[in-house]
Write a protein that holds these residues in place. Sequence first.
Motif, short mmCIF file in Angstrom:
data_model
loop_
_atom_site.label_atom_id
_atom_site.label_comp_id
_atom_site.label_asym_id
_atom_site.label_seq_id
_atom_site.Cartn_x
_atom_site.Cartn_y
_atom_site.Cartn_z
N THR A 4 0.81 -1.22 0.00
CA THR A 4 0.00 0.00 0.00
C THR A 4 0.84 1.27 0.00
O THR A 4 0.33 2.34 0.30
N GLY A 5 2.10 1.16 -0.33
CA GLY A 5 2.92 2.37 -0.42
C GLY A 5 4.08 2.36 0.54
O GLY A 5 4.14 1.60 1.50
N LEU A 6 5.04 3.25 0.28
CA LEU A 6 6.29 3.20 1.03
C LEU A 6 6.16 3.70 2.47
O LEU A 6 6.92 3.26 3.33
N ILE A 7 5.22 4.60 2.74
CA ILE A 7 5.10 5.07 4.13
C ILE A 7 4.62 3.93 5.02
O ILE A 7 5.17 3.68 6.10
N GLU A 8 3.62 3.22 4.57
CA GLU A 8 3.12 2.08 5.34
C GLU A 8 4.20 1.01 5.47
O GLU A 8 4.37 0.41 6.54
N ASN A 9 4.96 0.83 4.42
CA ASN A 9 5.99 -0.22 4.42
C ASN A 9 7.15 0.09 5.35
O ASN A 9 7.75 -0.82 5.94
N TYR A 10 7.48 1.38 5.47
CA TYR A 10 8.63 1.79 6.29
C TYR A 10 8.20 2.75 7.40
O TYR A 10 8.94 3.67 7.76
N LYS A 11 7.03 2.53 7.95
CA LYS A 11 6.46 3.46 8.93
C LYS A 11 7.38 3.68 10.13
O LYS A 11 7.46 4.79 10.67
N ASP A 12 8.10 2.63 10.53
CA ASP A 12 8.98 2.76 11.70
C ASP A 12 10.23 3.58 11.40
O ASP A 12 10.97 3.94 12.32
N ARG A 13 10.47 3.92 10.14
CA ARG A 13 11.65 4.70 9.76
C ARG A 13 11.29 6.08 9.21
O ARG A 13 12.16 6.79 8.71
N LEU A 14 10.03 6.45 9.31
CA LEU A 14 9.58 7.73 8.78
C LEU A 14 8.81 8.51 9.85
O LEU A 14 8.24 7.90 10.78
N PRO A 15 8.78 9.83 9.75
CA PRO A 15 8.17 10.68 10.78
C PRO A 15 6.64 10.71 10.72
O PRO A 15 6.03 11.75 10.45
N VAL A 16 6.02 9.57 10.95
CA VAL A 16 4.56 9.45 11.01
C VAL A 16 4.19 8.58 12.19
O VAL A 16 5.03 7.88 12.75
N ASP A 17 2.92 8.64 12.57
CA ASP A 17 2.44 7.75 13.63
C ASP A 17 1.08 7.19 13.22
O ASP A 17 0.60 7.44 12.11
N ASP A 18 0.46 6.43 14.09
CA ASP A 18 -0.79 5.75 13.75
C ASP A 18 -1.94 6.70 13.47
O ASP A 18 -2.93 6.31 12.83
N SER A 19 -1.82 7.94 13.95
CA SER A 19 -2.91 8.90 13.73
C SER A 19 -2.75 9.68 12.43
O SER A 19 -3.65 10.41 12.01
N THR A 20 -1.59 9.54 11.76
CA THR A 20 -1.32 10.31 10.54
C THR A 20 -2.13 9.76 9.37
O THR A 20 -2.13 8.56 9.11
N ARG A 21 -2.82 10.65 8.68
CA ARG A 21 -3.52 10.25 7.45
C ARG A 21 -2.48 10.14 6.33
O ARG A 21 -1.85 11.13 5.97
N LEU A 22 -2.30 8.96 5.79
CA LEU A 22 -1.29 8.73 4.77
C LEU A 22 -1.85 9.04 3.38
O LEU A 22 -2.87 8.49 2.98
N ILE A 23 -1.17 9.91 2.65
CA ILE A 23 -1.57 10.26 1.28
C ILE A 23 -0.67 9.45 0.34
O ILE A 23 0.50 9.78 0.13
N SER A 24 -1.20 8.38 -0.21
CA SER A 24 -0.39 7.44 -0.97
C SER A 24 -1.09 7.01 -2.25
O SER A 24 -2.32 6.95 -2.31
N LEU A 25 -0.27 6.71 -3.26
CA LEU A 25 -0.77 6.13 -4.51
C LEU A 25 -0.08 4.79 -4.77
O LEU A 25 -0.03 4.32 -5.91
#
Length: 354
Positions: A4-25
């Motif tokens: 479902t995209g690189l943010i979801e795939n590398y969430k532990d290495r990027l500045p996001v948390d579970d509440s962040t709305r991910l904008i992905s294609l």
Amino acid sequence: MRYTGLIENYKDRLPVDDSTRLISLGEGNTPLIRLENIPATLGKDVDIYVKYEGLNPTGSFKDRGMTMAVTKAVESGSKAIICASTGNTSASAAAYAARAGIKAFVLIPEGKIALGKLAQAMIHGAVIIQIKGNFDDGMRLVKEVADHAPVSIVNSINPFRLQGQKTASFEIIEELGGAPDYHCLPVGNAGNISAHWMGYKEYFDDGTANTKPIMVGYQAAGAAPFVKGKMVDEPETIATAIRIGHPQSWDLAHTVEQESNGWFDSLTDEEILAAQKLLTEQEGVFCEPASATSLAGAMRDIKSGKIPEGSKIVCTLTGHGLKDPDTAIAQCSDEMININPVMDEVRDAILNNM
């Protein structure tokens, strides 16, 4: 599981948390293709891979950074984003803004953008502002207007862009089982080479990889500030994606050069186009001209011995060839065969061109 995209795939290495709305294609996870035919023409024993970033959703590596930049812009409450662009950034920004439900404003240089990229920005609904100047003029204006209008800049001066782009290095290490010996990239604004080095260092520092590559950046001869050692006021090259004379990541890229023991070099437009054509004809991989700069430079340095035999090399192909179809068609000298719709003429056309 469905990718479902690189943010979801590398969430532990990027500045996001579970509440962040991910904008992905669904960006990232692009092919790492081992070249089978070109290495044999070089007369050297080398292993060359191309990271085909042209298979991202909007056809370029910009999507890796844009998913992060737009995600963080939305998280901060922004209702609009802005960028200066030679084409790929505008296409990506427009698509991710559409996905997020916000507005995109893009500044492009008049007459200096490939039509494939302009079409993307327009059809995604971006507000296109064409300026009588080059990319560097646009970048200056974007930075100025951000202080006077409620917009978030999504060029590579946005640190979240580089966070997203560093994931390409993660993918390469995971697929190869370690870092390559050399990583070659086209260099325009220089954010991508900086982001890749961030990714390689991160996996090295935590022990995921045992080595880091030597980073090599190639520019077009008419737009080569890193090679000249100074900014270029009127950059010119057929490789529109790297037609940049005042790179925004100047200091970061020089740090990459020093820390990795790498170098910068330049190629003529003729060398760049020849590499683009060779890659399509010999390997079936179609990239835009700027992308081929990485392979053109690598081949030259392999032949000279600067990149030694036995090396494992990755060349980033930043954008798809369909971004600039006019330049591709202009290189094709063979004319189409025109015949009547009868079997004998089809047969003869085949046999005469075997």
